[in-house]
Design an enzyme around this catalytic site. Structure first.
Site: not given
Lengths: 324, 293, 567
Positions: C12-13, C242, C337, C385
């Site tokens: 995963g990049a 948001e 999401h 996140s």
């Protein structure tokens, strides 16, 4: 709404078959995008159709392709904006200037190689500050256009210079180069500008605005190239025809109000560049024969002193110093 | 129809046939030209490389001269059009810039009202939008039937669309085709018609410049064009004056495509004599065109 | 078929993967990254609003930590959260020095904007394209460091030898060839699994590949029932940041009321996401929606501010919803999401526990959305996140490099794994074309999950989901691959992804059914209250031939005892 797609196919396992188009007809909602239509065709009609896509919201840059002859992001292109009366065929082809792997998927190695060639990472100098670098918000805001670039390749696909010369660095790499020259935290402006002023670099752009027109994120790559040129010229990196041309053109207009086409090529080559001057002889002779030779006696306009005043007032600031 | 007229630098230098044919043709169409004899170069996009603001100021001067006459401004060069449209947009969007520019113009007693703006139109747009294709058709005395003409627009009259009024006039990228048809000729479409002729890089990368010209010329010839028509003298220079050198990059044998200036096309259809339109002053002979008529 | 060997392999990049790569390289490891798309196509680019850190003079890491604990509805592990918030300032400054063009204050320092669930403005941003810019800048650093990237390689299965994860079998899309990439430490960083749901804000590539690969290879997954529904998504699932509410936008119902003031008197529109989403859905369900949406109103912000701070969402609203946000409000509704759950890791990204408190897979690390440390618990705060990817990406990369340096380089027999993968692919390719359409089945799964394992859940609905999945799995066995070619066979990839989605859906639904309380994003109509006595614990799930096997793990609490959670 019926959406008719005419998609250019290429099967790498039957490479001898060239120029094949396949038609699909799918039923889509009124506000469908070309991408949604292609995915519908792929998922329900023909799973062998290869295309790159992911985010569906113009941020990942995967789905750049030629739609009705111009490079666009398929996810950003609503079908109804393309067809005037509806029901017309939409022609979908892979991006240009890059070899096709399969259908709408192209080999972007040359694209990435060129981006890497401009050393696309920040090169600050000296020890890092105690916390963050202090920079005015305007400096960060000035980079907005170029930071919007999602590396989709639309500009490269349709660049008119790349069409005839694959060695040209191209709009994406050059715009990315400006991102660093224009960032006050980067200390390598001069080496960058020097390298970019070499052959196949910033001066090879033909200023056709094609990249500005097709860019889906309003990066305006050509405008960034113009900033590079202005910055390089102001920094004294003028040992190339492009820079000499700009300087000569500007000086001629400054001193007479209009262009002197007789002197411009001479000054662009450099007065002492005899080889350059001689290379222009054939076209000069042709012009002479057709009665199109501009007069060597160039008269300034009546209001030339006002022109000189305009130049004095405005021609000082470098692009990196703010509003350009 | 009266217009302030900035002929550009090239129509008085390397393309004098353009200037001559324009001033000969305009009155026939009912167009009165008030030439800005003291006007200045628009910068052709080159001065923008040196200093965008200088280019803005130079263009504002021409705009001020036209506003002083109370007339819209007409040009006969795609490059002038593009540069002027961009300058107008920049000056309108940036009141501080406009104010600084007006400070400089004030010394000459000139002012450019950026808010009010100025209508700046290329002859091509004037033909379609101001004169109208109906009127143009009715004025044709010698329909150019039998002539197959390819359009060549010139980048600066096509891109970027947001600067060139495409919102209001979405088919400005087809006007040449409408005009060609209106004068009775047949349109030859080809892919290169809205691409770049290569003029801006002629002195920087001659090979690329000539390759670009050669590519479009070859394509047009393969599609059967007898000639190209262009509203830009810079394109004309690269496509006509440089054509003998472009031949070596051509993809067809015997490349020979005469290039007409837009006023010359109109002039022929109005029945004006070819010599008056200086059709004998091209590098690539126009005899092929005249033979068709 | 080739075999490649490296010290540290990252799958995963996106941001977490590339940050891990940089950290591992900094420790001297020979690093390779494999990615099924070019790094810059990773979904990290879609994060819009910003990245949190307590850098403001009047802010504190403690406050950030407490906000995160409360936001997690007390399910987040507080030791991990203290690390996340404590190391955040250093990581943001790092990003800035790498070149991120963060917005600035008047004094030239990094600017912050308010965000959901935060007691203080601490979200650093680049207009509304924060994720894109950070992703590009970190990629620039990876390029500068010269790390090897196997681009457009699809990971099919993990190679496990002697109970240790030793690499991956992957298919090179360009050629269709299978390869084995071996390493002494493997870091999983494959992001989220939004495509389990329809609609979702996630890109089409977000199929949770790494979570499933780890699961099938023996790693434990945690908190799979916690799925975040973002309050402001467009009709087709696309995200509206948001940050819009952070800049002051209002949420209105059909009566023009700013209804959030009723549900969250203190924080209003900037309450935690699960609270806002449920409030919106309640308004819609009770008849105060507008065609199934509520309205996000930006008009009062003025055109200049909108175009300066929120240019991307302005474009998205125009392109997708045909709304000019300076003139009209944008219709939005809750949309799937983010995934709080994932592969269980410790605070250094290890997917195994030295003390054996939970079953894991030695040699495997994980970071980013595919991992569950847990810092987000039952609900994630906006801006945390992006932060998680850099903090834990860095930590996992470093830990992986150190692990690799200490590991013995015992030889691994790759033939069985390669043969197994080859057989798996051939089986798929050999299936005859039947009536089952892959995309149709995938859509059915997505709708099933949204309906029964969505924003509001119930025992009946969850049972329906758990009960309905075996049938979908059976139908999956009949799905044929429409493209039989070797080169760039996206149909084959889609078939593998669908199998993954079904396995993950099963884990999610099973865990959701088992949790008989409401907490954070897991909201059950039949168990509407939070039950700390029985449920202040994580749900663990591991793969078995008989279906998902559940167990539990207590929440690590350092400083904060659970309180009532109101905004």
């Amino acid at each position: 709404m019926e959406v008719k797609l005419k998609v250019k196919r290429f099967d790498p396992e039957s490479p001898e078959v060239k120029g094949r188009y396949q038609e699909y007809s799918v039923d889509m909602p009124e506000n469908a995008t070309v991408l949604e239509s292609l995915i519908q065709a792929r998922d329900y009609e023909d799973e062998s159709l290869a295309l790159r896509c992911s985010c569906r919201s113009s941020i990942c840059g995967s789905c750049a392709m030629r739609i009705n002859g111009r490079a666009r992001l398929a996810c950003k292109t609503q079908v109804r904006n393309l067809t005037k009366e509806g029901g017309e065929e939409i022609v979908v082809e892979p991006p240009g200037n890059m070899p096709v792997i399969k259908d709408l998927v192209v080999d972007m190695s040359s694209f990435w190689d060129k981006v890497l060639a401009v050393k696309p990472w920040l090169q600050p100098s000296g020890p890092p500050p105690e916390r963050e670098y202090l920079v005015p918000n305007e400096a960060m805001a000035a980079l907005t256009e170029v930071m919007n670039c999602i590396m989709c390749g639309a500009c490269v696909s349709d660049c008119t210079v790349l069409e005839v010369d694959p060695t040209f660095l191209g709009p994406a790499a050059l715009a990315k180069a400006w991102r660093f020259v224009g960032d006050p935290r980067d200390a390598e402006d001069l080496p960058r500008l020097r390298e970019l002023s070499e052959a196949s670099g910033m001066w090879d752009c033909t200023r056709c605005n094609m990249c500005v027109q097709v860019c889906p994120k309003d990066v305006k790559p050509m405008d960034q190239i113009l900033k590079l040129r202005a910055e390089a010229t102001h920094a004294g990196i003028t040992g190339n025809a492009g820079s000499r041309h700009t300087i000569a053109f500007t000086e001629i207009v400054e001193h007479s109000g209009r262009l002197d086409e007789f002197r411009l090529p001479i000054l662009t080559h450099g007065k002492l560049n005899l080889v350059g001057q001689v290379s222009d002889l054939p076209v000069a002779l042709r012009m002479l024969r057709s009665g199109k030779m501009p007069s060597p006696f160039h008269k300034p306009i009546g209001g030339v002193k006002h022109i000189k005043r305009i130049f004095r007032r405005f021609a000082g600031k470098k692009p990196s110093e703010g509003s350009h | 129809m009266r217009y302030a007229f900035w002929p550009g630098c090239v129509s008085k230098g390397a393309c004098p046939e353009l200037y001559t044919s324009m001033v000969r043709v305009a009155p026939e169409l009912g167009i009165e030209l008030e030439e800005l004899y003291d006007g200045n170069c628009t910068g052709a996009g080159v001065i923008s490389e040196h200093s965008m603001e200088t280019a803005d100021a130079l263009n504002a001067r021409n705009f001020a001269l036209a506003q002083r006459l109370g007339l819209p401004l007409i040009n006969i060069c795609s490059t002038c059009q593009g540069v002027q449209s961009l300058a107008q947009q920049r000056l309108r969007k940036n009141p501080q810039l406009a104010a600084r520019v007006n400070e400089a113009l004030a010394d000459e007693g000139l002012q450019y009202d950026a808010e009010k703006g100025l209508e700046v139109k290329n002859f091509l747009w004037v033909l379609v939008e101001d004169l109208g294709l109906e009127k143009l058709r009715s004025m044709v005395k010698k329909p150019l039937t039998g002539l197959k003409a390819g359009p060549f627009y010139g980048c600066y009259i096509l891109r970027p669309e947001s600067v060139l009024g495409f919102d209001e006039h979405p088919d400005r990228d087809h006007y040449l085709e409408y005009v060609i048809e209106a004068v009775g000729a047949t349109v030859v479409n080809y892919e290169g018609q809205d691409k770049c002729c290569g003029f801006p890089i002629m002195t920087i990368n001659k090979k690329n410049s000539l390759s670009m010209a050669a590519s479009h010329l070859s394509e047009a010839q393969s599609e059967g064009a007898d000639c190209l028509v262009t509203p830009c003298p810079l394109c004309h220079l690269n496509l006509d004056a440089q054509q003998p050198d472009a031949v070596r990059y051509a993809t067809v044998n015997g490349l020979e495509v005469p290039i007409l200036h837009l006023p010359q096309l109109i002039g022929l259809a109005l029945g004006i004599d070819a010599a008056e339109l200086r059709l004998n002053r091209h590098v690539v002979s126009t005899r092929k065109v005249l033979a068709r008529l | 078929m080739a075999v490649y060997e490296h010290d540290v392999l990252i799958i995963g990049a996106g941001l977490a993967g590339m940050r891990a790569g940089l950290a591992a390289q900094a420790e001297g490891a020979d690093v390779a990254i494999i990615s099924k798309v070019h790094p810059l196509r990773s979904h990290s680019a879609a994060a819009q609003g910003g990245i949190n850190a307590a850098l403001g003079e009047d802010d504190s890491c403690d406050t950030h930590a407490f906000d995160t604990v409360k936001g997690s509805d007390y399910l987040g592990d507080q030791d991990a959260i203290e690390i996340l918030t404590g190391e955040a300032p250093g990581d943001i400054v790092d990003l800035e020095r790498m070149g991120v063009t963060f917005n600035r204050r008047e004094d030239g320092r990094l600017a912050q904007r308010p965000f959901g669930g935060a007691g203080f403005p601490r979200t650093h941003f680049v207009a509304d394209i924060t994720g894109q810019v950070i992703l590009h800048v970190v990629w620039e650093q990876v390029v500068k460091a010269g790390a090897r990237v196997y681009e457009e390689w699809y990971a099919i299965s993990l190679i496990v030898a002697d109970g240790t994860c030793r690499g991956v079998v992957a298919m090179e899309l360009r050629t269709g060839q299978l390869h084995a990439v071996l390493a002494k430490a493997v870091v999983m960083a494959t992001g989220g699994l939004g495509q389990v749901y329809h609609p979702s804000t996630n890109g089409l590539i977000c199929t949770g590949d790494g979570i499933a690969l780890a699961y099938r290879a023996g790693a434990t997954l945690m908190d799979m029932e916690f799925v975040q529904f973002h309050p402001t998504t467009l009709h087709n699932g696309i995200l509206i940041t948001e940050g819009a509410r952070g800049e002051g936008a209002y949420l209105l119902n059909s009566e023009g009321e700013r209804f959030m003031n009723r549900y969250a008197p203190e924080r209003g529109e900037l309450a935690a996401r699960d609270v806002v989403s449920r409030s919106e859905q309640t308004e819609i369900d009770e008849g105060r929606g507008v065609n199934g949406f509520v309205l996000l109103d930006l008009r009062h912000l003025g055109r200049e501010r909108i175009l300066e701070r929120l240019p991307q969402i302005y474009e998205l609203a125009l392109d997708i919803a045909n709304v000019d946000a300076t003139q009209e409000p944008i219709p939005v509704r809750p949309g799937m999401h983010y995934f709080m759950g994932g592969i269980k890791t410790d605070v250094d990204g290890r997917c195994w526990d030295e003390d054996g408190r939970w079953q894991g897979l030695r040699g495997l690390f994980a970071a980013g959305e595919c991992a569950c440390v847990s810092v987000h618990g039952a609900n994630r705060l906006g801006g945390n996140s992006l932060l998680e990817t850099v903090v834990f990406g860095r930590r996992a990369g470093r830990a992986a490099a150190l692990h690799a340096a200490a590991a013995s380089a015992s030889p691994v027999a790759v033939e069985p794994a390669l043969a197994g993968a080859k057989e798996q692919l051939q089986n798929l390719l050999d299936r005859p074309q039947g009536s089952e359409i892959m995309a149709g089945l995938r859509r059915e799964l997505g709708v099933l999950m949204k309906t029964h394992v969505g924003l509001f859940r119930s025992g009946d609905g969850l049972s329906q989901a758990v009960g309905g999945l075996p049938e979908l799995k059976r139908r999956y066995e009949k799905v044929a691959v429409g493209d039989k070619g070797k080169i760039f066979n996206t149909s084959l990839i889609a078939a593998l992804e669908l199998g993954i989605l079904l396995d993950l859906a099963e884990a999610i639904a099973t865990c959701a059914l088992s949790r008989t309380e409401s907490r954070g994003a897991h909201s059950r109509r039949d168990f509407p209250k939070r039950d700390d006595e029985s449920w202040l614990k994580h749900t663990l799930v591991s793969f078995s031939a008989d279906g998902p096997k559940l167990s539990h793990l207590p929440v690590t609490m350092t400083r904060w005892q659970p309180q009532e959670r109101a905004y």
